[in-house]
Scaffold this active site. Structure first.
Site, PDB file in Angstrom:
ATOM      1  CD  GLU A 117      60.027 142.614 106.122  1.00  0.00           C
ATOM      2  OE1 GLU A 117      60.978 142.022 106.263  1.00  0.00           O
ATOM      3  OE2 GLU A 117      59.843 143.856 105.979  1.00  0.00           O
ATOM      4  CE1 TYR A 129      61.946 134.650 113.616  1.00  0.00           C
ATOM      5  CE2 TYR A 129      60.331 134.543 111.845  1.00  0.00           C
ATOM      6  CZ  TYR A 129      61.337 134.481 112.561  1.00  0.00           C
ATOM      7  OH  TYR A 129      62.685 134.408 111.460  1.00  0.00           O
TER       8      TYR A 129
END
Length: 161
Positions: A117, A129
């Site tokens: 998350e 990411y």
């Protein structure tokens, strides 16, 4: 598979000699990095790191320049619990190095999927990411202490059965 053996702190699981596996003995240093990297409401204390690193399936890596990644493995999936880089070490490849070391280690041990998350407003982390190939698969509304949402990201590390 699902079991990723912990390397001793003197044997790096990564190609980068600045990265080493952590144990509960690293808790104070990890807490200091986390406190520098996150707002007080989100920072983990040494007890939290000690407890996490004592659990089966939890793996930590630390970067000598001031970074850490903590992961939890279950069966053939893993989750990044936290990734932190001290402010003075940001934009120097520390986060990228930790992420790549973790991905490599997990893939070597048959882990197929990696989840995490990340805050919707954390543009630096989202870029990191995305560059590693993570894709958004959901959202958690009001996930963080400030009420902001989290994006749920997933990276496929291997073929699905």
């Amino acid at each position: 598979m699902g079991h990723v053996p912990m390397s001793s702190p003197t044997n790096s699981p990564a190609a980068d000699p600045a990265i080493q596996a952590t144990t509960p003995a690293f808790a104070e240093a990890m807490a200091a990095i986390h406190a520098a990297a996150f707002p007080p409401a989100e920072a983990w204390d040494a007890r939290a790191f000690r407890e996490q690193l004592s659990l089966p399936g939890v793996l930590g890596l630390a970067h000598a320049a001031g970074g850490l990644i903590l992961l939890r493995v279950a069966a053939d999936e893993a989750e990044i619990l936290t990734l932190a880089v001290a402010p003075e070490s940001r934009r120097r490849g520390v986060g990228h190095g930790l992420l790549q070391a973790a991905i490599g280690l997990l893939a070597e041990h048959g882990i197929r999927l990696l989840f995490l998350e990340v805050g919707v407003m954390n543009t630096a982390a989202l870029a990191l990411y995305a560059s590693a190939g993570f894709e958004e698969v959901g959202r958690r509304r009001g996930y963080y202490a400030d009420g902001s949402d989290a994006r749920i990201l997933r990276l496929s590390l291997g073929p699905t059965p």
